[in-house]
Scaffold this motif. Structure first.
Motif, PDB file in Angstrom:
ATOM      1  N   ARG A 269      44.425  86.015  26.314  1.00  0.00           N
ATOM      2  CA  ARG A 269      43.152  85.390  26.716  1.00  0.00           C
ATOM      3  C   ARG A 269      42.388  84.880  25.505  1.00  0.00           C
ATOM      4  O   ARG A 269      41.776  83.810  25.542  1.00  0.00           O
ATOM      5  CB  ARG A 269      42.300  86.388  27.505  1.00  0.00           C
ATOM      6  CG  ARG A 269      42.802  86.680  28.898  1.00  0.00           C
ATOM      7  CD  ARG A 269      41.766  87.426  29.715  1.00  0.00           C
ATOM      8  NE  ARG A 269      41.452  88.733  29.136  1.00  0.00           N
ATOM      9  CZ  ARG A 269      42.106  89.854  29.441  1.00  0.00           C
ATOM     10  NH1 ARG A 269      43.111  89.826  30.304  1.00  0.00           N
ATOM     11  NH2 ARG A 269      41.749  91.006  28.887  1.00  0.00           N
ATOM     12  N   ALA A 270      42.417  85.640  24.417  1.00  0.00           N
ATOM     13  CA  ALA A 270      41.625  85.276  23.234  1.00  0.00           C
ATOM     14  C   ALA A 270      42.262  84.144  22.437  1.00  0.00           C
ATOM     15  O   ALA A 270      41.553  83.294  21.890  1.00  0.00           O
ATOM     16  CB  ALA A 270      41.447  86.502  22.341  1.00  0.00           C
ATOM     17  N   LEU A 271      43.593  84.121  22.364  1.00  0.00           N
ATOM     18  CA  LEU A 271      44.277  83.198  21.464  1.00  0.00           C
ATOM     19  C   LEU A 271      45.075  82.117  22.189  1.00  0.00           C
ATOM     20  O   LEU A 271      45.573  81.189  21.540  1.00  0.00           O
ATOM     21  CB  LEU A 271      45.205  83.977  20.528  1.00  0.00           C
ATOM     22  CG  LEU A 271      44.543  85.055  19.670  1.00  0.00           C
ATOM     23  CD1 LEU A 271      45.588  85.787  18.834  1.00  0.00           C
ATOM     24  CD2 LEU A 271      43.461  84.457  18.775  1.00  0.00           C
ATOM     25  N   GLY A 272      45.212  82.236  23.495  1.00  0.00           N
ATOM     26  CA  GLY A 272      45.934  81.222  24.259  1.00  0.00           C
ATOM     27  C   GLY A 272      47.385  81.099  23.826  1.00  0.00           C
ATOM     28  O   GLY A 272      48.052  82.092  23.515  1.00  0.00           O
ATOM     29  N   GLU A 273      47.865  79.862  23.780  1.00  0.00           N
ATOM     30  CA  GLU A 273      49.273  79.624  23.444  1.00  0.00           C
ATOM     31  C   GLU A 273      49.581  79.930  21.987  1.00  0.00           C
ATOM     32  O   GLU A 273      50.754  79.964  21.587  1.00  0.00           O
ATOM     33  CB  GLU A 273      49.638  78.170  23.749  1.00  0.00           C
ATOM     34  CG  GLU A 273      48.863  77.151  22.928  1.00  0.00           C
ATOM     35  CD  GLU A 273      49.179  75.721  23.305  1.00  0.00           C
ATOM     36  OE1 GLU A 273      48.736  74.811  22.576  1.00  0.00           O
ATOM     37  OE2 GLU A 273      49.861  75.507  24.322  1.00  0.00           O
ATOM     38  N   ARG A 274      48.550  80.174  21.183  1.00  0.00           N
ATOM     39  CA  ARG A 274      48.782  80.549  19.780  1.00  0.00           C
ATOM     40  C   ARG A 274      49.329  81.962  19.653  1.00  0.00           C
ATOM     41  O   ARG A 274      49.854  82.335  18.596  1.00  0.00           O
ATOM     42  CB  ARG A 274      47.482  80.429  18.971  1.00  0.00           C
ATOM     43  CG  ARG A 274      46.869  79.047  19.002  1.00  0.00           C
ATOM     44  CD  ARG A 274      47.771  78.031  18.345  1.00  0.00           C
ATOM     45  NE  ARG A 274      47.305  76.668  18.498  1.00  0.00           N
ATOM     46  CZ  ARG A 274      47.936  75.594  18.030  1.00  0.00           C
ATOM     47  NH1 ARG A 274      49.065  75.747  17.374  1.00  0.00           N
ATOM     48  NH2 ARG A 274      47.467  74.398  18.224  1.00  0.00           N
ATOM     49  N   PHE A 275      49.193  82.760  20.700  1.00  0.00           N
ATOM     50  CA  PHE A 275      49.707  84.133  20.724  1.00  0.00           C
ATOM     51  C   PHE A 275      51.081  84.105  21.377  1.00  0.00           C
ATOM     52  O   PHE A 275      51.222  83.858  22.574  1.00  0.00           O
ATOM     53  CB  PHE A 275      48.764  85.038  21.502  1.00  0.00           C
ATOM     54  CG  PHE A 275      49.190  86.483  21.552  1.00  0.00           C
ATOM     55  CD1 PHE A 275      49.122  87.284  20.431  1.00  0.00           C
ATOM     56  CD2 PHE A 275      49.648  87.029  22.742  1.00  0.00           C
ATOM     57  CE1 PHE A 275      49.515  88.615  20.480  1.00  0.00           C
ATOM     58  CE2 PHE A 275      50.037  88.359  22.806  1.00  0.00           C
ATOM     59  CZ  PHE A 275      49.966  89.156  21.676  1.00  0.00           C
ATOM     60  N   VAL A 276      52.127  84.352  20.572  1.00  0.00           N
ATOM     61  CA  VAL A 276      53.507  84.303  21.048  1.00  0.00           C
ATOM     62  C   VAL A 276      53.995  85.744  21.222  1.00  0.00           C
ATOM     63  O   VAL A 276      54.267  86.442  20.237  1.00  0.00           O
ATOM     64  CB  VAL A 276      54.408  83.532  20.066  1.00  0.00           C
ATOM     65  CG1 VAL A 276      55.838  83.488  20.579  1.00  0.00           C
ATOM     66  CG2 VAL A 276      53.859  82.118  19.844  1.00  0.00           C
ATOM     67  N   ALA A 277      54.070  86.179  22.467  1.00  0.00           N
ATOM     68  CA  ALA A 277      54.374  87.576  22.764  1.00  0.00           C
ATOM     69  C   ALA A 277      55.846  87.772  23.084  1.00  0.00           C
ATOM     70  O   ALA A 277      56.460  86.965  23.785  1.00  0.00           O
ATOM     71  CB  ALA A 277      53.531  88.052  23.934  1.00  0.00           C
ATOM     72  N   ARG A 278      56.401  88.856  22.563  1.00  0.00           N
ATOM     73  CA  ARG A 278      57.761  89.267  22.864  1.00  0.00           C
ATOM     74  C   ARG A 278      57.714  90.696  23.412  1.00  0.00           C
ATOM     75  O   ARG A 278      57.206  91.601  22.746  1.00  0.00           O
ATOM     76  CB  ARG A 278      58.638  89.239  21.614  1.00  0.00           C
ATOM     77  CG  ARG A 278      58.658  87.901  20.907  1.00  0.00           C
ATOM     78  CD  ARG A 278      59.492  86.889  21.675  1.00  0.00           C
ATOM     79  NE  ARG A 278      59.723  85.683  20.906  1.00  0.00           N
ATOM     80  CZ  ARG A 278      59.312  84.469  21.272  1.00  0.00           C
ATOM     81  NH1 ARG A 278      58.624  84.300  22.391  1.00  0.00           N
ATOM     82  NH2 ARG A 278      59.583  83.422  20.521  1.00  0.00           N
ATOM     83  N   VAL A 279      58.231  90.882  24.607  1.00  0.00           N
ATOM     84  CA  VAL A 279      58.256  92.209  25.237  1.00  0.00           C
ATOM     85  C   VAL A 279      59.708  92.612  25.446  1.00  0.00           C
ATOM     86  O   VAL A 279      60.440  91.949  26.176  1.00  0.00           O
ATOM     87  CB  VAL A 279      57.496  92.204  26.570  1.00  0.00           C
ATOM     88  CG1 VAL A 279      57.521  93.598  27.193  1.00  0.00           C
ATOM     89  CG2 VAL A 279      56.051  91.745  26.363  1.00  0.00           C
ATOM     90  N   LEU A 280      60.116  93.686  24.783  1.00  0.00           N
ATOM     91  CA  LEU A 280      61.500  94.153  24.841  1.00  0.00           C
ATOM     92  C   LEU A 280      61.649  95.222  25.911  1.00  0.00           C
ATOM     93  O   LEU A 280      60.725  96.022  26.146  1.00  0.00           O
ATOM     94  CB  LEU A 280      61.930  94.723  23.490  1.00  0.00           C
ATOM     95  CG  LEU A 280      62.353  93.737  22.384  1.00  0.00           C
ATOM     96  CD1 LEU A 280      61.178  92.862  21.959  1.00  0.00           C
ATOM     97  CD2 LEU A 280      62.936  94.476  21.198  1.00  0.00           C
ATOM     98  N   PRO A 281      62.813  95.278  26.580  1.00  0.00           N
ATOM     99  CA  PRO A 281      63.028  96.344  27.570  1.00  0.00           C
ATOM    100  C   PRO A 281      63.126  97.704  26.895  1.00  0.00           C
ATOM    101  O   PRO A 281      63.579  97.822  25.754  1.00  0.00           O
ATOM    102  CB  PRO A 281      64.355  95.944  28.219  1.00  0.00           C
ATOM    103  CG  PRO A 281      65.068  95.144  27.172  1.00  0.00           C
ATOM    104  CD  PRO A 281      63.988  94.393  26.438  1.00  0.00           C
ATOM    105  N   ASP A 282      62.723  98.724  27.612  1.00  0.00           N
ATOM    106  CA  ASP A 282      62.787 100.075  27.056  1.00  0.00           C
ATOM    107  C   ASP A 282      64.215 100.472  26.703  1.00  0.00           C
ATOM    108  O   ASP A 282      64.439 101.273  25.782  1.00  0.00           O
ATOM    109  CB  ASP A 282      62.220 101.083  28.057  1.00  0.00           C
ATOM    110  CG  ASP A 282      60.721 100.922  28.255  1.00  0.00           C
ATOM    111  OD1 ASP A 282      60.109 100.130  27.498  1.00  0.00           O
ATOM    112  OD2 ASP A 282      60.167 101.575  29.155  1.00  0.00           O
TER     113      ASP A 282
END
Length: 278
Positions: free
Chosen positions: A208-221
């Motif tokens: 929400r704060a950084l928009g598309e500038r925040f590139v998130a990677r979520v790895l499976p457990d």
């Protein structure tokens, strides 16, 4: 890089030890390598063998690593008792904001000065940095300094008492967003899906704060190592440290892919600029 045991204390003998002072505050900094500077900020409870291993990977990829000692016993395999004691001291230290305060940790002022020094010493277009866990958001706050070009947030965990909070003053966060937009920069961030410390709510707040500038990677457990030190097994208790304690050092593993993406991010952002580049 030769393999070292992750179950024995690391003597850090291949790093140069420097005591660096800014505004009267002295900290030990471990330095190694050559090329553009990258600041590696340790996770809780200190510079473990896994954190040192990651720094060596950065060094071997063609960078000068600056690894400041921020808490804990340098090079130690964290035990439950020692780790808990380090965590408790850090939570009440004036250098850190472990709980919600809408403010950046004061130690980030020192770290921004380190980034400026590293840029002066190493040259290049700028500096990269990675924060982990307790220091996870520090690389974003360091974007307030023009020397910082490549911020990586590995499982940013503060504030502890607000799962959807960001450890940063709103005006500073807005200033960083403006800079990201103006200079076409991005922030890389990593977490495990089931991490109870760095939550999905926190990544949503960053988005929400950084928009598309925040590139998130979520790895499976399932990508997290089960071979852990007592501190991470008993105290952390969930998949958490993407490129250190929970990394599986085998080709094809998602955590190795995350490491390689981070190294490529540093290489792309910190590569010497040719004539005509902005």
């Amino acid at each position: 890089m030769s393999k070292r045991s992750m179950h024995e204390d690391d003597p850090l003998e291949d790093f140069i030890r420097r005591d660096i002072i800014f505004d009267g505050a002295a900290k030990r900094v471990y330095v190694a390598g050559s090329g553009p500077a990258v600041i590696v900020m340790t996770e809780m409870p200190g510079i473990s063998p896994q954190v040192a291993r990651f720094s060596r990977w950065v060094r071997d990829a063609g960078f000068t690593v600056y690894m400041p000692s921020l808490f804990g016993r340098d090079g130690a395999v964290p035990t439950v008792e020692e780790g808990r004691a380090v965590l408790q001291r850090a939570c009440v230290s004036a250098e850190f904001r472990a709980f919600a305060a809408n403010a950046s940790s004061p130690v980030t002022v020192w770290l921004r000065a380190l980034a400026r020094l590293a840029h002066q010493e190493c040259g290049g277009p700028g500096v990269g940095a990675i924060g982990m866990c307790f220091t996870g958001n520090f690389a974003l706050t360091m974007m307030l300094d023009p020397a910082m070009l490549a911020p990586v947030l590995a499982q940013p965990s503060l504030p502890f008492n607000d799962p959807g909070g960001i450890e940063m003053a709103p005006d500073e966060l807005a200033a960083v967003r403006r800079r990201l937009d103006q200079e076409d920069l991005t922030v890389l961030a990593y977490r495990f899906d089931g991490d109870r410390i760095c939550t999905a709510q926190r990544f949503a707040a960053y988005s929400r704060a950084l928009g598309e500038r925040f590139v998130a990677r979520v790895l499976p457990d399932s990508a997290a190592s089960r071979e852990l030190s007592p501190f991470f097994e008993k105290v952390v208790g969930c998949p958490h440290s993407v490129v250190t304690a929970h990394l599986i050092d085998e080709a094809g593993q998602p955590t190795i892919a995350a490491r390689d993406e981070i190294l490529a991010f540093f290489a792309q952002r910190l590569a010497p600029r040719t004539h005509g580049q902005a």
